[in-house]
Design a protein around this motif. Structure first.
Motif, PDB file in Angstrom:
ATOM      1  N   ASN A  35      30.872  10.468  25.007  1.00  0.00           N
ATOM      2  CA  ASN A  35      30.327   9.346  25.741  1.00  0.00           C
ATOM      3  C   ASN A  35      29.052   9.838  25.954  1.00  0.00           C
ATOM      4  O   ASN A  35      28.355   8.242  26.343  1.00  0.00           O
ATOM      5  N   SER A  36      28.323  10.552  25.618  1.00  0.00           N
ATOM      6  CA  SER A  36      26.452  10.674  25.933  1.00  0.00           C
ATOM      7  C   SER A  36      26.301   9.999  25.146  1.00  0.00           C
ATOM      8  O   SER A  36      26.628  10.219  23.692  1.00  0.00           O
ATOM      9  N   TYR A  37      24.835   8.872  25.556  1.00  0.00           N
ATOM     10  CA  TYR A  37      23.832   8.716  24.476  1.00  0.00           C
ATOM     11  C   TYR A  37      23.370   9.687  23.598  1.00  0.00           C
ATOM     12  O   TYR A  37      23.555   9.308  21.991  1.00  0.00           O
ATOM     13  N   ASP A  38      23.017  11.034  24.002  1.00  0.00           N
ATOM     14  CA  ASP A  38      22.323  11.734  23.375  1.00  0.00           C
ATOM     15  C   ASP A  38      23.571  12.328  22.118  1.00  0.00           C
ATOM     16  O   ASP A  38      23.735  12.682  21.154  1.00  0.00           O
ATOM     17  N   ALA A  39      24.622  12.716  22.218  1.00  0.00           N
ATOM     18  CA  ALA A  39      25.706  13.216  21.861  1.00  0.00           C
ATOM     19  C   ALA A  39      25.889  12.313  20.367  1.00  0.00           C
ATOM     20  O   ALA A  39      26.315  13.333  19.379  1.00  0.00           O
ATOM     21  N   ASN A  40      25.911  11.155  20.821  1.00  0.00           N
ATOM     22  CA  ASN A  40      26.296   9.716  19.743  1.00  0.00           C
ATOM     23  C   ASN A  40      25.100  10.003  18.781  1.00  0.00           C
ATOM     24  O   ASN A  40      24.855   9.126  17.938  1.00  0.00           O
ATOM     25  N   ALA A  41      24.077  10.223  19.139  1.00  0.00           N
ATOM     26  CA  ALA A  41      22.694  10.021  18.563  1.00  0.00           C
ATOM     27  C   ALA A  41      22.888  10.147  16.527  1.00  0.00           C
ATOM     28  O   ALA A  41      23.672  11.342  16.461  1.00  0.00           O
ATOM     29  N   ILE A  43      20.289   9.667  12.675  1.00  0.00           N
ATOM     30  CA  ILE A  43      18.981  10.603  12.297  1.00  0.00           C
ATOM     31  C   ILE A  43      19.040   8.782  11.254  1.00  0.00           C
ATOM     32  O   ILE A  43      19.997   8.119  11.003  1.00  0.00           O
ATOM     33  N   LEU A  44      18.745   8.085  11.370  1.00  0.00           N
ATOM     34  CA  LEU A  44      17.722   6.657  10.905  1.00  0.00           C
ATOM     35  C   LEU A  44      16.978   6.659   9.441  1.00  0.00           C
ATOM     36  O   LEU A  44      17.460   6.050   9.235  1.00  0.00           O
ATOM     37  N   LYS A  45      15.851   7.979  10.351  1.00  0.00           N
ATOM     38  CA  LYS A  45      14.651   7.924   8.835  1.00  0.00           C
ATOM     39  C   LYS A  45      14.630   9.662   9.388  1.00  0.00           C
ATOM     40  O   LYS A  45      14.300   9.734  10.266  1.00  0.00           O
ATOM     41  N   THR A  62      15.614   9.164  15.447  1.00  0.00           N
ATOM     42  CA  THR A  62      16.856   9.102  15.594  1.00  0.00           C
ATOM     43  C   THR A  62      17.671   8.311  16.469  1.00  0.00           C
ATOM     44  O   THR A  62      16.409   7.223  16.919  1.00  0.00           O
ATOM     45  N   SER A  63      18.431   7.366  16.016  1.00  0.00           N
ATOM     46  CA  SER A  63      19.172   6.461  17.314  1.00  0.00           C
ATOM     47  C   SER A  63      18.788   6.229  18.442  1.00  0.00           C
ATOM     48  O   SER A  63      19.023   5.728  19.373  1.00  0.00           O
ATOM     49  N   ASN A  64      18.800   7.600  19.323  1.00  0.00           N
ATOM     50  CA  ASN A  64      18.086   7.473  20.564  1.00  0.00           C
ATOM     51  C   ASN A  64      16.821   7.221  21.133  1.00  0.00           C
ATOM     52  O   ASN A  64      16.465   8.081  22.142  1.00  0.00           O
ATOM     53  N   GLY A  65      15.734   7.181  19.970  1.00  0.00           N
ATOM     54  CA  GLY A  65      14.715   6.986  20.216  1.00  0.00           C
ATOM     55  C   GLY A  65      13.090   8.777  20.219  1.00  0.00           C
ATOM     56  O   GLY A  65      12.355   8.466  20.346  1.00  0.00           O
ATOM     57  N   ILE A  66      14.143   9.712  19.484  1.00  0.00           N
ATOM     58  CA  ILE A  66      13.426  10.384  18.982  1.00  0.00           C
ATOM     59  C   ILE A  66      12.434  10.735  18.472  1.00  0.00           C
ATOM     60  O   ILE A  66      13.258   9.916  16.917  1.00  0.00           O
ATOM     61  N   GLY A  94      13.084  10.705  28.301  1.00  0.00           N
ATOM     62  CA  GLY A  94      12.928  11.642  29.104  1.00  0.00           C
ATOM     63  C   GLY A  94      14.051  10.606  30.613  1.00  0.00           C
ATOM     64  O   GLY A  94      14.673   9.255  29.993  1.00  0.00           O
ATOM     65  N   PRO A  95      14.739  11.385  30.849  1.00  0.00           N
ATOM     66  CA  PRO A  95      15.622  11.208  31.906  1.00  0.00           C
ATOM     67  C   PRO A  95      15.536  10.011  32.814  1.00  0.00           C
ATOM     68  O   PRO A  95      16.632   9.762  33.518  1.00  0.00           O
ATOM     69  N   ASP A  96      14.344  10.399  33.399  1.00  0.00           N
ATOM     70  CA  ASP A  96      13.875   9.386  34.039  1.00  0.00           C
ATOM     71  C   ASP A  96      13.104   7.567  33.335  1.00  0.00           C
ATOM     72  O   ASP A  96      13.170   7.362  33.822  1.00  0.00           O
ATOM     73  N   GLY A  97      13.817   7.788  32.315  1.00  0.00           N
ATOM     74  CA  GLY A  97      13.751   6.806  31.613  1.00  0.00           C
ATOM     75  C   GLY A  97      11.655   6.734  30.603  1.00  0.00           C
ATOM     76  O   GLY A  97      11.545   5.453  29.896  1.00  0.00           O
ATOM     77  N   VAL A  98      11.589   7.049  31.217  1.00  0.00           N
ATOM     78  CA  VAL A  98      10.176   7.292  30.591  1.00  0.00           C
ATOM     79  C   VAL A  98       9.483   8.089  28.920  1.00  0.00           C
ATOM     80  O   VAL A  98      10.204   8.896  28.890  1.00  0.00           O
ATOM     81  N   LEU A  99       8.843   7.146  28.337  1.00  0.00           N
ATOM     82  CA  LEU A  99       8.241   7.166  27.026  1.00  0.00           C
ATOM     83  C   LEU A  99       7.374   8.634  26.857  1.00  0.00           C
ATOM     84  O   LEU A  99       6.414   8.297  27.401  1.00  0.00           O
ATOM     85  N   TYR A 100       8.112   9.845  26.951  1.00  0.00           N
ATOM     86  CA  TYR A 100       6.541  10.801  26.163  1.00  0.00           C
ATOM     87  C   TYR A 100       6.668  11.030  25.035  1.00  0.00           C
ATOM     88  O   TYR A 100       7.014  11.874  24.038  1.00  0.00           O
ATOM     89  N   THR A 101       5.502  11.375  25.046  1.00  0.00           N
ATOM     90  CA  THR A 101       4.438  11.653  23.410  1.00  0.00           C
ATOM     91  C   THR A 101       3.973  12.456  23.839  1.00  0.00           C
ATOM     92  O   THR A 101       2.686  12.616  24.174  1.00  0.00           O
ATOM     93  N   ILE A 102       3.694  13.549  22.704  1.00  0.00           N
ATOM     94  CA  ILE A 102       2.935  14.851  22.824  1.00  0.00           C
ATOM     95  C   ILE A 102       2.189  14.902  20.812  1.00  0.00           C
ATOM     96  O   ILE A 102       2.800  14.897  20.254  1.00  0.00           O
TER      97      ILE A 102
END
Length: 136
Positions: A35-41, A43-45, A62-66, A94-102
């Motif tokens: 039931n993990s959000y990432d496990a069910n992600a 590919i959207l585009k 992806t559907s989980n925001g990657i 990230g697990p802390d809810g922050v969007l990380y961009t590199i």
């Protein structure tokens, strides 16, 4: 006959015990939860373009925001300064809810990445950067 039956029962019990032991869940890395959000992600585009000159571009989301995108090409082809150049970016939550961009580039000068969360060294003063003479 009784001896044969006892041996048969012992053999069957030993075989059942062996099957029970080997059927235990394996220990090691934790499997993702179903039931993990990432496990069910999903590919959207996703796009990939390869050009005849060897340059390329790709991106996906992806559907989980990657999200990721990259472009690459051959710099100074056919010369002694020939180098592959790749630059792009990726982001994730990230697990802390922050969007990380590199953002990154890789070329003849190596790989360099930047992101608000990546620590950077303090600037070097001109005096420290100047060559020193230890022996006269």
């Amino acid at each position: 006959m009784q001896l044969l039956s006892s041996a048969y029962v012992v053999a069957v019990l030993a075989l059942c015990s062996l099957c029970l032991v080997t059927a235990q869940p394996q220990r090691g890395l934790a499997q993702p939860r179903g039931n993990s959000y990432d496990a069910n992600a999903v590919i959207l585009k996703q796009n990939f373009d390869l050009n005849p000159d060897g340059s390329y571009q790709y991106n996906y989301e992806t559907s989980n925001g990657i999200r990721a995108d990259e472009a690459g090409y051959l710099k100074n082809p056919g010369s002694q300064l020939e180098a592959q150049v790749m630059q792009g970016s990726y982001s994730y939550t990230g697990p802390d809810g922050v969007l990380y961009t590199i953002t990154y580039i890789a070329d003849e000068n190596g790989f360099r990445a930047e992101g608000a969360h990546i620590p950077t060294p303090p600037p070097v003063s001109p005096a420290a950067a100047a060559p020193r003479r230890f022996f006269k």
